[in-house]
Design an enzyme around this catalytic site. Structure first.
Site, PDB file in Angstrom:
ATOM      1  CE1 TYR A  65      41.833  58.144  57.976  1.00 16.25           C
ATOM      2  CE2 TYR A  65      41.523  57.722  60.305  1.00 16.25           C
ATOM      3  CZ  TYR A  65      41.051  57.682  58.999  1.00 16.25           C
ATOM      4  OH  TYR A  65      39.811  57.202  58.735  1.00 16.25           O
ATOM      5  CD  GLU A  67      41.663  62.136  55.685  1.00 16.94           C
ATOM      6  OE1 GLU A  67      41.929  62.536  56.827  1.00 16.94           O
ATOM      7  OE2 GLU A  67      40.519  61.903  55.280  1.00 16.94           O
ATOM      8  CG  ASP A 211      42.322  50.137  32.766  1.00 19.58           C
ATOM      9  OD1 ASP A 211      43.270  49.526  33.285  1.00 19.58           O
ATOM     10  OD2 ASP A 211      41.149  50.082  33.190  1.00 19.58           O
ATOM     11  CB  THR A 237      45.100  46.666  39.363  1.00 21.95           C
ATOM     12  OG1 THR A 237      45.293  45.824  38.234  1.00 21.95           O
ATOM     13  CG2 THR A 237      43.685  47.174  39.381  1.00 21.95           C
ATOM     14  CE  LYS A 240      42.893  43.108  36.940  1.00 23.87           C
ATOM     15  NZ  LYS A 240      42.716  44.473  37.448  1.00 23.87           N
ATOM     16  NE  ARG A 246      42.445  41.569  45.660  1.00 25.34           N
ATOM     17  CZ  ARG A 246      42.182  41.077  44.454  1.00 25.34           C
ATOM     18  NH1 ARG A 246      41.399  41.738  43.642  1.00 25.34           N
ATOM     19  NH2 ARG A 246      42.682  39.932  44.059  1.00 25.34           N
TER      20      ARG A 246
HETATM   21  N1  DSN Z   1      37.801  42.376  37.535  1.00 26.89           N
HETATM   22  C1  DSN Z   1      39.013  42.520  36.772  1.00 26.89           C
HETATM   23  C2  DSN Z   1      39.156  41.479  35.748  1.00 26.89           C
HETATM   24  O1  DSN Z   1      38.795  40.363  36.050  1.00 26.89           O
HETATM   25  O2  DSN Z   1      39.639  41.733  34.651  1.00 26.89           O
HETATM   26  C3  DSN Z   1      39.140  43.858  36.194  1.00 26.89           C
HETATM   27  O3  DSN Z   1      38.789  44.815  37.096  1.00 26.89           O
END
Ligand code: DSN
Length: 432
Positions: A65, A67, A211, A237, A240, A246
Site C-alpha cells: 500500500y 497511498e 487523449d 494508456t 496500446k 494495462r
Molecule cells: N476500448 C479502447 C479502444 O478499443 O479503443 C479505448 O478505451
C-alpha cells in the site's frame, strides 16, 4: 470446470505456483495464450506486451500500500516503491518531453476523469469529438460519467473527407465557449493535429486535452507529431501502441501538476498499483530505445500495407487510408454490416471489432464499419508482406463466394510463421 483437487497444506499454498494450486485458472490462461497465438489480432487498441513487462506485472510490489506520492505517503515501508514510482515518472517525462507526469491511473478512463476533475466543476462545458465520429466514451458520451457530469458538445468529421472539420470545431468553440477542448479518439485513422486545436483553444480561452491513448507509441517513436508541446494535459494508456501494461498515465504542464495529482489521489483512486507502475517504468525505458523506434515504424508501414491491400481488394476505408496504426473499413457500399463482417473475420481466425462510421445509420451494436490495427501483429513479427496478405484474406472473406475454411488455413499459416511468445506458458513461473 474441474473441482480443485486439494487445497494442500498451508506450506504448499505459500510456496507453490499457479499450475499446482489452481489448475483451472492455469488452464484458462494457457487457453487464452493459445487463442492469442493462433488468431491474427487486429483489434487496434490491443497489443502483446513484452515478457519483461509481464514479469513486472506479476511482481511483489502488488503487496504494497502506498497511498500518496513518492516522499509523501500515508504508509510506512514505501522507500523502495517510492524509487519505483519516481523512476516511472522521470522516464515518462523524458520520453514525452513533459513537465509533469502522473503514473498512478489504473486505466485510460481514470486519466480523463482525473483531468476533468482537476480543471472543471460539474456542469462545465467541454467540446470533444463525437463518439460516433471516432471519439471515446469518456469524451462526453451520454451513457458515461463524462456526459452525465459535464455539458458536452461534440464536433465531428467532414462527411466527404472523413477528416476533422476544423471549421465546425471553431464554430462550436465560439458558440459553446468550452472550458476544455478534447482532441484524440479511438477510431480516427489520421494525425491528431493538436497544434490546430491549440489555436482554437487559445481563441476562446479554453484548456486543451489530447487523449493520445491510441497513438502514444507512435509519438514516443517520433512517427506521429507529439501533442505534448501544444496541450495543457495529455492522457494515455500504456497498453496500446506503447506496448506496456494495462493502465494509464497523465502528462501535464507544471502549473496543473498539483491539481492532477490531487484528482488522482485522493480524488479518484486509493492505493496505486505499484507492480503495474514498475511495469510502466520498464515500458517507458523500452519505448525510448532504438528497437522500439523500429517497431513503431513497422506498425506504420504495416498499416499502410494493410490499407493498400484492402483497397486493392475492393473495400472502402474511412479517409481512404491511414496516418497511424489504425484502419477503418467502411462497409456502407456493401451488403455487410459491421457485426456480420466481424463474425466472418472471427470465423477465419482474424480478431477485430465492429465500429460505427461517421454518419452511420446503424446502431453501435451492429455498425457499418470494422476497426483494424497493426500494433499486435507487428509485435509478433508480421512485416508489410504479411500485412498485405492479411488484407487479401480480409477482402476475400468479404467477397462473394468466399471460402472460409481455405481462408482460415491461410490465416493459421501466417500465425505459425510468426510465433508469439515462443516457449512461454502464459504466466511467469514461480520458483521457490
Ligand atoms: N476500448 C479502447 C479502444 O478499443 O479503443 C479505448 O478505451
Amino acid at each position: 470446470m474441474r473441482r480443485m483437487a486439494t487445497t494442500g497444506t498451508f506450506e504448499l499454498l505459500r510456496t507453490a505456483g499457479l499450475a499446482e494450486i489452481d489448475p483451472d485458472v492455469a488452464d484458462l490462461i494457457e487457453r487464452e495464450l493459445e487463442r492469442q497465438r493462433t488468431h491474427i489480432e487486429l483489434i487496434a487498441s490491443e497489443n502483446f506486451t513484452w515478457p519483461s513487462v509481464l514479469e513486472a506485472v506479476g511482481s511483489v510490489p502488488t503487496n504494497k500500500y502506498a497511498e500518496g506520492y513518492p516522499g509523501a505517503r500515508y504508509y510506512g515501508g514505501c522507500e523502495v516503491v517510492d524509487e519505483i514510482e519516481t523512476l516511472a515518472i522521470e522516464r515518462a517525462k523524458a520520453l514525452f518531453g513533459a513537465e509533469h507526469a502522473n503514473v498512478q491511473p489504473n486505466a485510460g478512463s481514470a486519466t480523463n476523469m482525473a483531468v476533468y476533475h482537476a480543471c472543471l466543476e460539474p456542469g462545465d462545458p467541454i467540446l470533444a469529438m463525437r463518439l460516433d465520429h471516432g471519439g471515446h466514451l469518456t469524451h462526453g458520451s451520454k451513457v458515461n460519467f463524462s456526459g452525465r457530469n459535464y455539458t458536452v458538445s461534440g464536433y465531428g468529421v467532414d462527411r466527404e473527407t472523413g477528416l476533422v472539420d476544423f471549421d465546425e470545431v471553431r464554430r462550436l468553440a465560439g458558440e459553446e465557449r468550452p472550458k476544455l477542448i478534447v482532441c484524440g479518439g479511438s477510431a480516427y485513422p489520421r494525425v491528431i493535429e493538436a497544434d490546430r486545436f491549440r489555436e482554437i483553444a487559445d481563441e476562446v480561452g479554453a484548456l486543451l486535452l489530447c487523449d493520445m491513448a491510441h497513438f502514444a507509441g507512435l509519438v514516443a517513436a517520433g512517427v506521429h507529431p507529439s501533442p505534448v508541446p501544444h496541450c495543457d494535459f495529455v492522457t494515455s494508456t500504456a497498453h496500446k501502441t506503447l506496448a506496456g501494461p494495462r493502465s494509464g498515465f497523465i502528462l501535464c504542464r507544471e502549473k496543473h501538476a498539483r491539481a492532477v495529482d490531487r484528482a488522482i489521489f485522493p480524488g479518484l483512486q486509493g492505493g496505486p498499483l505499484l507492480h503495474t507502475i514498475a511495469a510502466k517504468a520498464t515500458c517507458f525505458r523500452i519505448a525510448a530505445s532504438e528497437p522500439f523506434r523500429a517497431y513503431a515504424t513497422q506498425i506504420r508501414t504495416n498499416a499502410d500495407a494493410l490499407a493498400e491491400s484492402l483497397v486493392a481488394g475492393g473495400l472502402d476505408l474511412l479517409t481512404g487510408g491511414t496516418d497511424t496504426h489504425l484502419v477503418q473499413l467502411d462497409l456502407r457500399r456493401s451488403d455487410w454490416t459491421g457485426k456480420d463482417a466481424e463474425d466472418r473475420l472471427s470465423e477465419i481466425g482474424i480478431t477485430a471489432n465492429r465500429n460505427t462510421v461517421p454518419y452511420d445509420e446503424r446502431p453501435p451494436t451492429v455498425a457499418s464499419g470494422v476497426r483494424l490495427g497493426t500494433p499486435a501483429v507487428t509485435m509478433r513479427g508480421f512485416d508489410e508482406d504479411d500485412c498485405r496478405e492479411v488484407g487479401e484474406i480480409i477482402a476475400a472473406a468479404l467477397a462473394d463466394g468466399a471460402d472460409p475454411p481455405a481462408l482460415r488455413a491461410r490465416a493459421a499459416a501466417l500465425c505459425e510463421r510468426r510465433p508469439l511468445y515462443p516457449g512461454f506458458r502464459g504466466f511467469p513461473a514461480y520458483e521457490s
